[in-house]
Design an enzyme around this catalytic site. Structure first.
Site, PDB file in Angstrom:
ATOM      1  N   ASP A  94      -0.967   2.158  11.108  1.00 47.11           N
ATOM      2  CA  ASP A  94      -0.814   0.965  10.273  1.00 47.11           C
ATOM      3  C   ASP A  94      -1.398  -0.269  10.961  1.00 47.11           C
ATOM      4  O   ASP A  94      -1.245  -0.449  12.167  1.00 47.11           O
ATOM      5  CB  ASP A  94       0.664   0.701   9.990  1.00 47.11           C
ATOM      6  CG  ASP A  94       1.326   1.839   9.217  1.00 47.11           C
ATOM      7  OD1 ASP A  94       0.763   2.943   9.203  1.00 47.11           O
ATOM      8  OD2 ASP A  94       2.404   1.622   8.648  1.00 47.11           O
ATOM      9  N   HIS A 154      -1.449  -3.452   8.740  1.00 43.29           N
ATOM     10  CA  HIS A 154      -0.612  -4.417   8.025  1.00 43.29           C
ATOM     11  C   HIS A 154      -1.073  -5.867   8.160  1.00 43.29           C
ATOM     12  O   HIS A 154      -0.326  -6.734   8.584  1.00 43.29           O
ATOM     13  CB  HIS A 154       0.838  -4.292   8.481  1.00 43.29           C
ATOM     14  CG  HIS A 154       1.589  -3.198   7.797  1.00 43.29           C
ATOM     15  ND1 HIS A 154       1.775  -3.166   6.428  1.00 43.29           N
ATOM     16  CD2 HIS A 154       2.197  -2.087   8.290  1.00 43.29           C
ATOM     17  CE1 HIS A 154       2.467  -2.094   6.106  1.00 43.29           C
ATOM     18  NE2 HIS A 154       2.724  -1.411   7.219  1.00 43.29           N
ATOM     19  N   ASN A 199       1.119   4.001   1.710  1.00 41.98           N
ATOM     20  CA  ASN A 199       2.035   3.696   0.610  1.00 41.98           C
ATOM     21  C   ASN A 199       1.919   2.242   0.139  1.00 41.98           C
ATOM     22  O   ASN A 199       2.289   1.926  -0.997  1.00 41.98           O
ATOM     23  CB  ASN A 199       3.480   3.995   1.025  1.00 41.98           C
ATOM     24  CG  ASN A 199       3.944   3.136   2.179  1.00 41.98           C
ATOM     25  OD1 ASN A 199       3.295   3.076   3.216  1.00 41.98           O
ATOM     26  ND2 ASN A 199       5.076   2.472   2.026  1.00 41.98           N
ATOM     27  N   HIS A 200       1.381   1.354   0.976  1.00 39.20           N
ATOM     28  CA  HIS A 200       1.228  -0.048   0.569  1.00 39.20           C
ATOM     29  C   HIS A 200      -0.058  -0.287  -0.214  1.00 39.20           C
ATOM     30  O   HIS A 200      -0.233  -1.390  -0.751  1.00 39.20           O
ATOM     31  CB  HIS A 200       1.257  -0.960   1.794  1.00 39.20           C
ATOM     32  CG  HIS A 200       2.633  -1.289   2.253  1.00 39.20           C
ATOM     33  ND1 HIS A 200       3.300  -2.438   1.900  1.00 39.20           N
ATOM     34  CD2 HIS A 200       3.498  -0.597   3.037  1.00 39.20           C
ATOM     35  CE1 HIS A 200       4.493  -2.460   2.449  1.00 39.20           C
ATOM     36  NE2 HIS A 200       4.643  -1.351   3.155  1.00 39.20           N
ATOM     37  N   HIS A 246       2.974   5.288   9.283  1.00 41.24           N
ATOM     38  CA  HIS A 246       4.078   4.972   8.367  1.00 41.24           C
ATOM     39  C   HIS A 246       5.335   4.404   9.022  1.00 41.24           C
ATOM     40  O   HIS A 246       6.142   3.789   8.336  1.00 41.24           O
ATOM     41  CB  HIS A 246       4.422   6.231   7.566  1.00 41.24           C
ATOM     42  CG  HIS A 246       5.268   5.986   6.350  1.00 41.24           C
ATOM     43  ND1 HIS A 246       5.075   4.915   5.518  1.00 41.24           N
ATOM     44  CD2 HIS A 246       6.314   6.678   5.819  1.00 41.24           C
ATOM     45  CE1 HIS A 246       5.946   4.970   4.525  1.00 41.24           C
ATOM     46  NE2 HIS A 246       6.711   6.015   4.695  1.00 41.24           N
TER      47      HIS A 246
END
Length: 623
Positions: free
Chosen positions: A138, A140, A200-201, A330
Site C-alpha cells: 500500500d 495510500h 480495495n480502495h 492490505h
C-alpha cells in the site's frame, strides 16, 4: 549695459537655485521641481513628502517567511513539456512538478488516465510477471514516499527495474492524485515491466467515503474523479510471479480453488460486497495463524465483509496449485512487512504481507518495506518516511482552521464580562451589610457563579483546541464520525498525546476505518430506494413505501474445509533458507535446525550488511 543688467539677475537666480537645491538635498522629506516662467527663467518648486516612520525588522509580504519552504507551482505543467514527441510522459519533469506541489492541465490528466486505462484493459485478470522484480504494498496517497521507493538503493529506477504494485494507491494520504497519475504515467512509459493491481480502495464506494473524491474536487474536478474511478475497473486482480508466488491485495476466497478461478473473474465492475472478487481485495489472514485452527474461513468482522483465512486454508491452496507462497498487502505493519508461519511442506513462509506507506497517516510511526526478488533471492528492504508539504486536515481552509482561535478570544471576553458582574454583585453586598440576602438574590448569585464556571471551562477547551489543533484533527480522522471522543477534551493535553502514542494505539484507534463503509442510499433503475441495515441486509423500498428484501448479496456462511492435521513449525522472519525445492513436487529438505538457521542468518548479515537507507532481509529460493 542692458546686456550686463540681464546677465546679473540670471547669475543671481542661478546662485539662489543652487543654494535651494543644496538645502533640499539635506532634507529627505522634500523634493525639488523646476518650473519655467514667461522669461524662460527656471524657478525651483519645493514639494514636501510625508514623514516616513522608521520600522525595524521589516517583514516582506513578497518573500517567504520561511525561505527554505519553496513556493508551490502556480501554473500547470505545459502540455508540450509533459508529453514527449512519442506520446510518452516526461517522468523527470512530472516528478519535479509534483514535488513542488504543481498540478496539470485538466485535459492532460484525463488524457493520461485514458492512455493508462487502454493499456490496463488489454491485460488479463491474472497477469504473469517474471523476476527480477520489486513488489510494493500500500502507498495510500504518500507521493513523497513513493518517489523514495524508486531510489536505486531501495526499489530501483522504473526505467531499468520491473515493478509490481499490490493496490491501495489512493485515500487516507493528501497526495493521492499525484500518486495515481505518476503510477499511470509509469505504466504508459513501461507497459511491459510496470504492473499495477487493484486494491480495495480503488473503487467509487471507498473513495467517496474517504479522502480521494474530496481531493479530486479540490485539485481538479468531478469529471477527473469519474474518469479515474472508471479506470480502476481495468486494473488486474492478481499476478503470478515466476510461477511460484501468488500476488494479490487482500487474500484467498472460499470460492477460489485454482488459479483459473481468478483468471475467469469479470473484473470490469465496481467490487461487490461478497464473492471471489470481494475476497481477493478484502480478506485477511487470521490473527492466530496456526495449524490448530481447523476452520479454513470465518467471517471477517473487522472488515465488515469477506473472510479471515487460516493457515490450513493457505497451505491447502498452495499445495493444490503448486505454489510457494502468497504475497499480499492490505494491512499496516510496524516493520513494513510480516512473514507469517512457514509452510511445513516447503519450509517457506505461507504468507508474506507488505506495507509500503511509512509513518502511515503521519501517526503510525511504522516503517515501509518493499520486496526485491532477484536471482532466487528475496531482499526485503525497509525505509523510513520522507518529509512532505503540510495540508490542513480534510483540505480545510484557513478561516475554518482559525475558528478555535476566534472562539477562545470570544470566550475570554465573555468571561471578563461575567467576572465583572460578579465583582459588582460582591461590592453591592458589602455595602448592604445590614440587609439579609433573599432567596432570589442568592439564587441569582449561584446562577452567575455557574455561568462563570461554565465559561471558564469552555475557554480552557478552546485554548486546548488552539494549542493541540493538529493532534485533535488526527484523532478526528481516526474516528468514523469524524468527531472527538466524548470527554477527551476535558482530560487535557496529556490525554490527547496519549491517545496518539505508538503504532499499536494508532492502529487500534484507526481500526474502525478498516471496516468496509456502509452503502449509502441509492436508487435503482426502477426508481426504488436501496438501503442497507446495520446487519448488512439489503432492502429496496418502492414509491408506496413497501419494503422488500433484496437478493443482491450472497450468504456469508463459511464453508467447511478438510480437517487434515499439519505439523506445527516456527516461522523465522529473517534469513529463511530452503534447499532443493522442486516447484512441481513442492518438497523440501527439513534437516535444517533452528541453530543452523541462526548461523546462516549471521553469515548472510556479515556478507551483506544493511545500508543506512534501508534494512535488508534475505530469503533464498532454490531454482
Amino acid at each position: 549695459m542692458s546686456t550686463n543688467n540681464n546677465k546679473a539677475p540670471t547669475s543671481q537666480s542661478s546662485d539662489k537655485s543652487a543654494t535651494t537645491e543644496s538645502k533640499l538635498n539635506d532634507n529627505e522629506n522634500t523634493e525639488t521641481e523646476t518650473k519655467t516662467d514667461e522669461n524662460n527663467e527656471e524657478k525651483p518648486k519645493m514639494t514636501l513628502k510625508p514623514p516616513q516612520p522608521k520600522i525595524e525588522n521589516k517583514v516582506s509580504t513578497i518573500d517567504r517567511v520561511v525561505p527554505s519552504v519553496k513556493y508551490p507551482k502556480s501554473l500547470p505543467l505545459p502540455h508540450d513539456v509533459l508529453f514527449n514527441e512519442d506520446k510518452t510522459i516526461n517522468l523527470p519533469k512530472l516528478q519535479e512538478h509534483f514535488f513542488a506541489e504543481g498540478r496539470l492541465n485538466h485535459d492532460d490528466v484525463i488524457e493520461i488516465v485514458k492512455m493508462a486505462a487502454e493499456i490496463l484493459e488489454k491485460e488479463p485478470t491474472l497477469i504473469q510477471v517474471e523476476a527480477p522484480i520489486t513488489v510494493c504494498g500500500d502507498t495510500h496517497g504518500q507521493f513523497y514516499d513513493l518517489i523514495k521507493i524508486f531510489e536505486n538503493d531501495i526499489g530501483g529506477n522504473p526505467a531499468n527495474t520491473n515493478y509490481l504494485f499490490l493496490g491501495d494507491y489512493v485515500d487516507r494520504g493528501y497526495f493521492s492524485m499525484e500518486v495515481i497519475i505518476y503510477l499511470y504515467a509509469c505504466k504508459i512509459n513501461y507497459p511491459n515491466t510496470f504492473f499495477l493491481l487493484r486494491g480495495n480502495h480503488e473503487c467509487r464506494h471507498l473513495t467517496e467515503y474517504f479522502t480521494f473524491k474530496e481531493e479530486c474536487l479540490h485539485k481538479y474536478s468531478e469529471e477527473v474523479y469519474d474518469f479515474i474511478t472508471e479506470s480502476f475497473n481495468a486494473l488486474p486482480l492478481a499476478a503470478l510471479m515466476n510461477g511460484k508466488f501468488l500476488c494479490i491485495h487482500g487474500g484467498l476466497s472460499p470460492d477460489i480453488k485454482t488459479l483459473d478461478d481468478i483468471a475467469n473473474i469479470d473484473r470490469f465492475k465496481e467490487p461487490p460486497s461478497s464473492g471471489p472478487m470481494c475476497d481477493l481485495l478484502w480478506s485477511d489472514p487470521m490473527e492466530e495463524f496456526s495449524p490448530e485452527i481447523r476452520e479454513h474461513f470465518v467471517p471477517n468482522d473487522v472488515r465488515g465483509c469477506s473472510y479471515l483465512y487460516s493457515y490450513r486454508a493457505v497451505c491447502s491452496f498452495l499445495q493444490k496449485n503448486k505454489l510457494l507462497s502468497v504475497i499480499r498487502a492490505h494491512e499496516a505493519q510496524n516493520a513494513g512487512y510480516k512473514m507469517h508461519l512457514q509452510n511445513d511442506a516447503t519450509g517457506f513462509p505461507s504468507v508474506i504481507t507488505l506495507f509500503s506507506a511509512p509513518n502511515y497517516l503521519d501517526a503510525y510511526n511504522n516503517k515501509g518495506a518493499v520486496l526485491r526478488y532477484e536471482n532466487n533471492v528475496m531482499n526485503i528492504r525497509q525505509f523510513t518516511c520522507s518529509p512532505h508539504p503540510y495540508w490542513l486536515p480534510n483540505f480545510m481552509d484557513v478561516f475554518t482552521w482559525s475558528m478555535p482561535f476566534v472562539s477562545e478570544k470570544v470566550a475570554e471576553m465573555l468571561l471578563v464580562l461575567l467576572n465583572l458582574c460578579n465583582d459588582e454583585e460582591a461590592e453591592k453586598n458589602e455595602n448592604a451589610q445590614t440587609v439579609k440576602d433573599t432567596s432570589e438574590e442568592e439564587k441569582r448569585r449561584q446562577m452567575l457563579r455557574a455561568k462563570v464556571k461554565s465559561v471558564s471551562k469552555m475557554m480552557r477547551m478552546f485554548s486546548l483546541l488552539r494549542q493541540e489543533r493538529e493532534t485533535i484533527m488526527m484523532i478526528k480522522s481516526f474516528s468514523p464520525s469524524r468527531k472527538i471522543p466524548q470527554g477527551l477534551l476535558t482530560e487535557g493535553k496529556d490525554a490527547l498525546k496519549k491517545a496518539l502514542g505508538d503504532f499499536a494505539q494508532a492502529r487500534k484507534m484507526d481500526l474502525i476505518n478498516e471496516k468496509r463503509p456502509p452503502i449509502l442510499d441509492r436508487v435503482n433503475s426502477r426508481g426504488e430506494l436501496l438501503r442497507m441495515n446495520s446487519r448488512g441486509e439489503l432492502f429496496r423500498i418502492n414509491s408506496k413505501g413497501d419494503l422488500f428484501r433484496s437478493n443482491s448479496y450472497a450468504d456469508l456462511k463459511p464453508p467447511q474445509g478438510p480437517q487434515e492435521t499439519i505439523k506445527i513449525t516456527e516461522c523465522h522472519e529473517q534469513n529463511i533458507t530452503t534447499n532443493n525445492i522442486n516447484p512441481n513436487s513442492i518438497t523440501t529438505n527439513e534437516n535444517n535446525s533452528n541453530e543452523q538457521l541462526q548461523q546462516q542468518q549471521q553469515q548472510q548479515q556479515q556478507q551483506q550488511p544493511p545500508t543506512t537507507t534501508s534494512t535488508t532481509t534475505q530469503t533464498e529460493v532454490a531454482k
